[in-house]
Design an enzyme around this catalytic site. Sequence first.
Site: not given
Length: 257
Positions: A112, A220, A222
């Site tokens: 990001c 994203h 994660e």
Amino acid sequence: MSKPIVAVPADIRFFTETNWHCAQNQYLQAALDVSGVMSFIIPAFEHGNETDAILDRVDGLLVTGSATNVHPSLYGQDAREEDGPFDPGRDATSLPLIRRALDRGIPMLAICRGIQELNVALGGTLASEIHEQPGIWDHRKPENVHRDEAFGIRQDVFIKEGSCLARYLGAGAVQVNSLHRQAIAEAAPGLQVEAVAEDGTIEAVSVINAKNFAIGVQWHPEYWAKTDTPSRQIFEAFGDAVRAYAGAKTTIVAAAE
């Protein structure tokens, strides 16, 4: 062998009447649980950090997302109020770490804000409020919904045949959770575009002729690294690269002794 360690540049946040050096839990948890590495949060000082001293002590670099944006002066543009908020300490910490990690062949994953920092660090530019541009979708985080829903996996990106990401995720369409209002405008000369959204927005890059794993993604991974296969594969690949780097470093030290 003990777990290797990755550096994570902090964000500056102001609360309880003082500044804090912070990193979001999801990134650190994904690094620990899926990549199998520990994280050292690097203070985001505008002056005083010694980049090589930091990198001497770690085996990888994880450059995370953030609610702040890279300052436009760093890619040759004037700052407008709507381009913020900014975090000059984060900029001053991340960009030198990115450049030097690449020089030294230290594995890097940029997510990001991280992909935007990677692009700026190598001479690229960013575009703000991309949803206002003709033909570009609204990639911003949905408002007034639960966080899990806001970070839901719902958008296709298209990974290029023969790209670095294709080694781990395969080529073609992959669904991701891409949430951003800025994006890469001109890719840095040293970057290869790895994946794009259907509207043409750059969603992933790799460093051309990198000495080690060096990938940036706009989405994203994660957030769902434990349950979503493509997200997990990215963090696993990063972890494998970090362990390999740490193992090679240990071998060199042992040989020197």
